[in-house]
Scaffold this motif. Structure first.
Motif, PDB file in Angstrom:
ATOM      1  N   LEU A 172       0.823  -1.215   0.000  1.00  0.00           N
ATOM      2  CA  LEU A 172       0.000   0.000   0.000  1.00  0.00           C
ATOM      3  C   LEU A 172       0.853   1.258   0.000  1.00  0.00           C
ATOM      4  O   LEU A 172       0.490   2.259  -0.626  1.00  0.00           O
ATOM      5  N   ALA A 173       1.954   1.226   0.739  1.00  0.00           N
ATOM      6  CA  ALA A 173       2.822   2.408   0.846  1.00  0.00           C
ATOM      7  C   ALA A 173       4.214   1.950   1.226  1.00  0.00           C
ATOM      8  O   ALA A 173       4.388   0.890   1.839  1.00  0.00           O
ATOM      9  N   ARG A 174       5.183   2.772   0.863  1.00  0.00           N
ATOM     10  CA  ARG A 174       6.569   2.415   1.143  1.00  0.00           C
ATOM     11  C   ARG A 174       7.422   3.657   1.172  1.00  0.00           C
ATOM     12  O   ARG A 174       7.324   4.508   0.294  1.00  0.00           O
ATOM     13  N   ASP A 175       8.275   3.778   2.197  1.00  0.00           N
ATOM     14  CA  ASP A 175       9.214   4.888   2.302  1.00  0.00           C
ATOM     15  C   ASP A 175      10.566   4.350   2.744  1.00  0.00           C
ATOM     16  O   ASP A 175      10.643   3.471   3.615  1.00  0.00           O
TER      17      ASP A 175
ATOM     18  N   SER B 117       3.594  -0.380   4.343  1.00  0.00           N
ATOM     19  CA  SER B 117       2.226  -0.757   4.705  1.00  0.00           C
ATOM     20  C   SER B 117       1.776  -1.802   3.700  1.00  0.00           C
ATOM     21  O   SER B 117       1.871  -1.584   2.487  1.00  0.00           O
TER      22      SER B 117
ATOM     23  N   PRO C 151      -0.456  -1.709   8.502  1.00  0.00           N
ATOM     24  CA  PRO C 151       0.220  -0.436   8.226  1.00  0.00           C
ATOM     25  C   PRO C 151       1.493  -0.255   9.041  1.00  0.00           C
ATOM     26  O   PRO C 151       1.695  -0.870  10.093  1.00  0.00           O
ATOM     27  N   ASP C 152       2.365   0.620   8.527  1.00  0.00           N
ATOM     28  CA  ASP C 152       3.518   1.157   9.262  1.00  0.00           C
ATOM     29  C   ASP C 152       4.401   0.079   9.873  1.00  0.00           C
ATOM     30  O   ASP C 152       4.643   0.044  11.076  1.00  0.00           O
TER      31      ASP C 152
ATOM     32  N   ARG D 107      12.703  -1.880  -3.194  1.00  0.00           N
ATOM     33  CA  ARG D 107      11.253  -2.001  -3.381  1.00  0.00           C
ATOM     34  C   ARG D 107      10.835  -3.471  -3.493  1.00  0.00           C
ATOM     35  O   ARG D 107       9.767  -3.872  -3.016  1.00  0.00           O
TER      36      ARG D 107
END
Length: 444
Positions: free
Chosen positions: A231-234, A243, A252-253, A261
């Motif tokens: 869902l998300a990546r940093d 996430s 999440p998180d 990646r």
């Protein structure tokens, strides 16, 4: 374990495959079908299999289960391939498994010889020992990585309750075919009747083959990007913050202490596989289980920092698809002012494709060779590199230890403090550089 290890290693190598399961199936029959005594999560694909298997195993351990894990190849020690409860099989258990299996292996060898066939290969024997050790332990579940392909792979005498398909690309074309459809058809062979299939993002022609196989055998397909995914990546210090969406809930998180990646996608695949296994994809894993398991995930020899000043990163990429992912990850996760490659490739690999994928991120490349008898001669590999990089960006150093020293000096040129070395091209490169830099103890 020395004599037994030499006996096994003296057999035909694991890249010498025969399109038959008869020998392994015969030994399993004689031993009472040990591979039927535990459920199996079966993992195939082209790249990311070992890491994804390790991630699945870590999640299962966090759930309180006692998993077995069978992966290949190893970095330093044969026993790394057979892991029980998070630890490589101990020497006595390995020897006991071999003693139990030896008469049946010898019988299968004789029967094969009488029919004009070969002895069991190194990989076939090791697969037998893994299944025997898992049954003896006993394990609650086995996470089994395919050695090569799927249909005719020795591991395929077991039926996976969950089949995991990592990204499929062209590799081992001389054995599996040179089209994605041919390769996907081989790998789809691990999909068994009634199985749950968890597939990473694939090329359309690959996904079509997988879906057709699922329909043929009554398996259920779950595809990344449709029912689960990232869902998300940093980028974060020491790894990344991600996430993930599982089959039955979001997570999440999470802190994942791995770079690139692709590792976030491997983690999403692992979460989906475990949710498919423990709850049929209907029950989310507990938040603390996922959080703690993801934070403890590791992957020796895959985008692994093995030294600082200058930073030395090793990666086992050995085909163009893997090298492309590696190049993307280097750009994404590291900020070196100067990056020098140390590259050695096996002679049956696409050396030009590997080097072409790495060229955009390397300021200079040091061409060398490992101790593998299959290693491509540095002069030949250097000529390929010069065509892609230009002579001024290529140095040929025949011995790996010297090549590593030369690369470290080149990375420090200009007085900068953020030079880096990337050693890659085969799993042998990753293993030998780890050994040279004293990192042999964490590959279980």
């Amino acid at each position: 374990m020395g004599q037994v290890g030499q006996e096994i290693l003296a057999r035909a190598p694991e890249n010498a495959i025969e399109p038959t399961l008869d020998r392994v199936a015969r030994v399993m029959e004689l031993m009472g079908e040990p591979q039927r005594s535990f459920p199996v999560i079966h993992v195939t694909g082209t790249n990311g299999k070992t890491t994804t298997a390790r991630m699945i195993e870590r999640l299962l351990r966090e759930l309180g289960l006692n998993p077995g894990r069978y992966t290949s190849p190893h970095l330093h020690d044969l026993r790394e391939r057979i892991v029980i409860g998070g630890e490589p099989v101990d020497e006595q258990r390995f020897l006991d498994a071999y003693d139990d299996a030896r008469p049946f292996i010898e019988m299968a060898d004789r029967e094969s010889a009488e029919a004009g066939g070969p002895r069991m290969t190194f990989f076939e024997v090791l697969t037998v020992l893994a299944y025997a050790a898992f049954a003896d332990a006993p394990v609650d579940v086995a996470v089994v990585e395919v050695g090569l392909g799927g249909v005719w792979d020795a591991t395929n005498v077991a039926d996976g309750q969950v089949a995991v398909i990592t990204p499929v690309a062209v590799d081992h074309a001389h054995l599996l075919g040179d089209s994605l459809e041919q390769i996907a058809t081989e790998k789809a062979g691990i999909i068994k009747p009634g199985a749950q299939v968890v597939a990473a993002v694939q090329e359309p022609e690959v996904m079509q083959v997988l879906l057709e196989r699922c329909e043929e055998v009554g398996a259920t397909a779950q595809a990344e990007g449709v029912t689960f995914g990232v869902l998300a990546r940093d980028v974060a210090v020491g790894g990344q913050q991600v996430s993930l969406r599982g089959l039955a809930g979001d997570h999440p998180d999470l802190f994942l202490p791995l770079f690139g990646r692709h590792q976030a996608h491997n983690a999403a695949l692992a979460v989906a596989a475990v949710e498919a296994f423990v709850g049929g994809g209907e029950q989310p894993l507990a938040a603390d289980v996922v959080r703690d398991a993801v934070a403890a995930m590791d992957s020796p020899g895959r985008l692994e920092i093995v030294r600082r000043s200058p930073t030395v990163v090793v990666d086992a990429a050995h085909n163009p698809a893997g090298a492309t992912v590696l190049a993307q990850a280097m750009g994404d996760s590291f900020t070196f002012h100067r990056l020098v490659g140390v590259v050695a490739v096996l002679e049956d690999k696409d050396a030009e494709g590997i080097l072409a994928a790495l060229e955009p991120v390397l300021d200079h490349v040091v061409i060398t060779r490992t101790t593998s008898p299959r290693a491509l001669r540095p002069e030949r590999l250097g000529a390929v590199a010069a065509e892609l990089f230009g002579d001024h960006r290529v140095t040929v150093v025949p011995d790996l230890p010297d090549a590593l020293d030369v690369a470290a000096g080149l990375a420090d040129e200009g007085g900068g403090v953020s030079g880096g070395v990337l050693a890659t091209g085969s799993i042998t490169v990753a293993a030998e550089v780890r050994t040279l830099l004293g990192r042999t103890g964490s590959a279980s």
